[in-house]
Motif scaffolding. Structure first.
Motif, PDB file in Angstrom:
ATOM      1  N   GLY A 497     -16.250   0.241  13.163  1.00 26.23           N
ATOM      2  CA  GLY A 497     -16.135  -1.058  14.097  1.00 26.23           C
ATOM      3  C   GLY A 497     -14.585  -1.541  14.100  1.00 26.23           C
ATOM      4  O   GLY A 497     -14.425  -2.399  15.094  1.00 26.23           O
ATOM      5  N   LYS A 498     -13.594  -1.298  13.252  1.00 29.50           N
ATOM      6  CA  LYS A 498     -12.232  -1.612  13.018  1.00 29.50           C
ATOM      7  C   LYS A 498     -11.354  -0.696  13.059  1.00 29.50           C
ATOM      8  O   LYS A 498     -11.936   0.488  13.149  1.00 29.50           O
ATOM      9  N   TYR A 499     -10.264  -0.714  12.483  1.00 29.82           N
ATOM     10  CA  TYR A 499      -9.086   0.025  12.590  1.00 29.82           C
ATOM     11  C   TYR A 499      -8.418   0.170  11.144  1.00 29.82           C
ATOM     12  O   TYR A 499      -8.016  -0.980  10.907  1.00 29.82           O
ATOM     13  N   ARG A 500      -8.634   1.210  10.282  1.00 28.72           N
ATOM     14  CA  ARG A 500      -8.374   1.501   9.108  1.00 28.72           C
ATOM     15  C   ARG A 500      -8.000   2.821   8.754  1.00 28.72           C
ATOM     16  O   ARG A 500      -8.520   3.840   8.735  1.00 28.72           O
ATOM     17  N   GLY A 501      -6.900   3.096   7.938  1.00 29.78           N
ATOM     18  CA  GLY A 501      -6.302   4.131   7.588  1.00 29.78           C
ATOM     19  C   GLY A 501      -6.681   4.434   6.023  1.00 29.78           C
ATOM     20  O   GLY A 501      -6.808   3.386   5.240  1.00 29.78           O
ATOM     21  N   THR A 502      -7.362   5.731   5.794  1.00 26.92           N
ATOM     22  CA  THR A 502      -7.865   6.180   4.619  1.00 26.92           C
ATOM     23  C   THR A 502      -7.476   7.265   3.857  1.00 26.92           C
ATOM     24  O   THR A 502      -7.129   8.287   4.749  1.00 26.92           O
ATOM     25  N   ILE A 503      -6.933   7.390   2.660  1.00 26.12           N
ATOM     26  CA  ILE A 503      -6.602   8.722   2.047  1.00 26.12           C
ATOM     27  C   ILE A 503      -7.683   8.852   0.845  1.00 26.12           C
ATOM     28  O   ILE A 503      -7.318   8.204  -0.130  1.00 26.12           O
ATOM     29  N   VAL A 504      -8.437   9.704   0.668  1.00 29.92           N
ATOM     30  CA  VAL A 504      -9.293  10.084  -0.536  1.00 29.92           C
ATOM     31  C   VAL A 504      -8.336  10.898  -1.380  1.00 29.92           C
ATOM     32  O   VAL A 504      -8.652  10.565  -2.717  1.00 29.92           O
ATOM     33  N   ASP A 505      -7.519  12.104  -1.202  1.00 26.96           N
ATOM     34  CA  ASP A 505      -7.088  12.719  -1.980  1.00 26.96           C
ATOM     35  C   ASP A 505      -5.708  13.237  -1.295  1.00 26.96           C
ATOM     36  O   ASP A 505      -5.764  13.496  -0.198  1.00 26.96           O
ATOM     37  N   VAL A 506      -4.569  13.531  -2.296  1.00 20.27           N
ATOM     38  CA  VAL A 506      -3.572  14.274  -1.647  1.00 20.27           C
ATOM     39  C   VAL A 506      -3.067  15.248  -2.497  1.00 20.27           C
ATOM     40  O   VAL A 506      -3.036  15.073  -3.774  1.00 20.27           O
ATOM     41  N   LYS A 507      -2.947  16.648  -2.384  1.00 22.84           N
ATOM     42  CA  LYS A 507      -2.364  17.645  -2.957  1.00 22.84           C
ATOM     43  C   LYS A 507      -1.325  18.251  -2.383  1.00 22.84           C
ATOM     44  O   LYS A 507      -0.988  18.408  -1.162  1.00 22.84           O
ATOM     45  N   ILE A 508      -0.177  18.269  -3.245  1.00 21.15           N
ATOM     46  CA  ILE A 508       1.222  18.665  -2.923  1.00 21.15           C
ATOM     47  C   ILE A 508       1.709  20.142  -3.634  1.00 21.15           C
ATOM     48  O   ILE A 508       1.603  20.151  -5.128  1.00 21.15           O
ATOM     49  N   LEU A 509       2.115  20.990  -3.050  1.00 21.23           N
ATOM     50  CA  LEU A 509       2.598  22.258  -3.578  1.00 21.23           C
ATOM     51  C   LEU A 509       4.129  22.308  -3.153  1.00 21.23           C
ATOM     52  O   LEU A 509       4.369  22.008  -2.152  1.00 21.23           O
ATOM     53  N   ALA A 510       4.709  22.767  -4.328  1.00 24.02           N
ATOM     54  CA  ALA A 510       6.290  22.871  -4.076  1.00 24.02           C
ATOM     55  C   ALA A 510       6.583  24.512  -4.477  1.00 24.02           C
ATOM     56  O   ALA A 510       5.863  24.847  -5.324  1.00 24.02           O
ATOM     57  N   THR A 511       7.655  24.992  -4.100  1.00 27.72           N
ATOM     58  CA  THR A 511       8.028  26.323  -4.221  1.00 27.72           C
ATOM     59  C   THR A 511       8.701  26.214  -5.788  1.00 27.72           C
ATOM     60  O   THR A 511       9.079  25.186  -6.300  1.00 27.72           O
ATOM     61  N   LYS A 512       8.620  27.171  -6.716  1.00 27.15           N
ATOM     62  CA  LYS A 512       8.925  27.391  -7.986  1.00 27.15           C
ATOM     63  C   LYS A 512      10.488  27.765  -7.980  1.00 27.15           C
ATOM     64  O   LYS A 512      11.113  27.986  -7.030  1.00 27.15           O
TER      65      LYS A 512
END
Length: 512
Positions: A497-512
């Motif tokens: 009923g409202k407005y809210r941002g949610t982030i449960v998890d973040v995974k970041i891959l980088a080149t070697k």
């Protein structure tokens, strides 16, 4: 029946509520365990001496409490003010009180926080109706025998004890803070000992923080307790002043669940006579599952097969004979084909195998996030946006998350252009792929930004996500190099009923 003093066990009120046991007497009010003979259930009944001075206030408070709808609050069934027959009837709650739980020491931190979070949400509902508690103690919070949370005494106990407050919201928020403190430490931070709990230790005239008392208390729970109860112990903390704010601060804590019951052993049981004699086509009555266990059959019931019916031996022999004949014919055909191949004068044809062209894949590695912060550079809260929850977005647990504050509109009430989560990788790396779990919200937009410094202007927008909710992945054709990765919400998704941002998890891959 002119007074509660004249009331004895076995007496009946309104030809319905039969009093059984005196539970407590104080100041002219008596609490009974009674039986509602119409609905055949236990109830709690308060009766009063004829000279009880606050009868009108108690009955008025009980009638107001009866209109509350949150199931975590004790339900009031009846409140009658009459000459010699005044009483209040409410729900009888059985279970383990929070005081019982912490009597032998602190609880597991998230368990304590989950129980108090439920109480905070229920109390916030009461405050929306201008009803306060004002008397919160560990015995007012109960984990019921039905595996639910109940908060006892809202409105009524303050009227019984003639307790008032200039700032009821602040008083109840501090009460919630004391409950959380008790759960995290096993000590009571109050002027008087409560429920036999030892007093909280003091340091320079102030209560020690939970982390100073008990090892292993998470920093965010320590911070929430201090914001509600001990803001003077940490400079710069924004105090929590209402139950709604307290509930919001604990909103990411996983909620209490009953302990799982062990499943039956997986060995096949013998077929009992009652099962063998069941009429054909009749459905077996399902066994009643214990509380907290899903009502699904155990593994052996799902894989159990009935014995094959007798009389199938002759059919099986015929089928086996046919299979053997077919195999013999197939073997003969193969032998005949090979013989023709050997007898031919044609040279064998060379078979060439073309090797697949090797493809080169870009090697990647997981980029470890060194730190996470709620990011609100355009706001007025020291640049933070629920900073105490930020590390939950990188802990790998699906039960925890970072989320923003709740807003009344998707565009932040026109107060700013966005908020987000800022991730520090510790060093500049070539970011190749980012996977984000946006949780259960829906709608909204967010930008993925990468840059060399923790400044919005230096963070380049490399991708835009829309229709937020669930997992979304961005893979770059060419890596974007930077030390900081920011998930920047430009339009908030909807949430309850409202407005809210949610982030449960973040995974970041980088080149070697």
């Amino acid at each position: 029946m002119s007074s509660s003093a004249a009331v004895e066990p076995g007496a009946k009120l309104a030809d319905r509520f039969r009093l059984e046991d005196r539970v407590h007497e104080s100041g002219g009010a008596t609490l009974w365990k009674a039986i509602d003979e119409v609905l055949a259930r236990p109830v709690a009944v308060h009766t009063f001496d004829p000279d009880f001075p606050r009868l009108n206030e108690v009955v008025t408070a009980a009638r107001a409490a009866s209109r509350l709808t949150d199931p975590r609050l004790t339900q009031v069934f009846d409140a009658t003010e009459d000459d010699g027959r005044s009483y209040v009837v409410s729900e009888w709650v059985s279970g383990e009180t929070f005081g019982d739980m912490v009597a032998s020491g602190s609880l597991e931190p998230e368990r304590a926080a989950a129980l108090v979070a439920e109480a905070a949400e229920a109390l916030a509902h009461a405050h929306e109706a201008d009803i306060a508690h004002l008397c919160l103690t560990p015995d007012h919070l109960v984990w019921t025998s039905g595996n639910t949370v109940k908060l006892l005494g809202v409105g009524i106990d303050a009227a019984l004890a003639e307790v008032t407050g200039d700032d009821p919201a602040r008083t109840d928020t501090e009460g919630l803070g004391r409950l959380l403190y008790a759960g995290l430490t096993g000590h009571w931070p109050g002027e008087e000992k409560e429920g036999g709990l030892p007093a909280a230790p003091m340091d320079d005239g102030h209560y020690c923080t939970p982390r100073q008392v008990t090892a292993g208390v998470p920093n965010y729970l320590d911070t929430i307790t201090c914001r509600a109860l001990l803001p003077e112990s940490r400079k710069g903390l924004t105090p929590l002043t209402t139950p709604a704010e307290f509930a919001e601060a604990l909103s990411s804590v996983p909620r209490p669940t009953p302990m799982p019951m062990p499943l039956p052993a997986t060995a096949l049981p013998p077929v009992t006579a009652s099962r063998a004699e069941a009429p054909t086509g009749a459905a077996a009555a399902p066994a009643t599952a214990p509380a907290g266990v899903p009502a699904t059959p155990p593994p052996y019931q799902q894989s159990y097969q009935q014995p094959r019916p007798a009389g199938g031996g002759t059919v099986n022999k015929v089928a086996m004979t046919l299979v053997v004949l077919l195999v013999m014919v197939a073997v003969g055909l193969v032998a005949w084909t090979l013989g023709r191949s050997i007898g031919t004068s044609e040279p064998p044809v060379a078979v060439t195998t073309t090797k697949p062209t090797p493809t080169t894949a870009t090697a990647t590695r997981e980029a470890k996030v060194q730190n996470a912060d709620g990011f609100d550079p355009q706001g007025d809260d020291n640049g933070d946006e629920r900073d105490e929850l930020a590390l939950f977005a990188i802990d790998g647990k699906p039960s925890t998350d970072w989320h923003s504050a709740s807003y009344s509109t998707a565009d932040f009430g026109n107060l700013k252009k966005g908020v987000g989560l800022l991730l520090d990788l510790g060093e500049s790396v070539p970011v190749k792929q980012v996977t984000i779990d946006f949780g259960a919200g829906s709608g909204g937009t967010a930008e993925l930004r990468v840059g060399p410094s923790a400044d919005l202007g230096s963070l380049e927008a490399v991708h835009k996500f829309s229709g937020l909710g669930g997992k979304k992945t961005f893979s770059a054709d060419s890596p974007h190099k930077g030390r900081y990765v920011c998930v920047w919400f430009t339009r908030m998704p909807t949430f309850q009923g409202k407005y809210r941002g949610t982030i449960v998890d973040v995974k970041i891959l980088a080149t070697k």
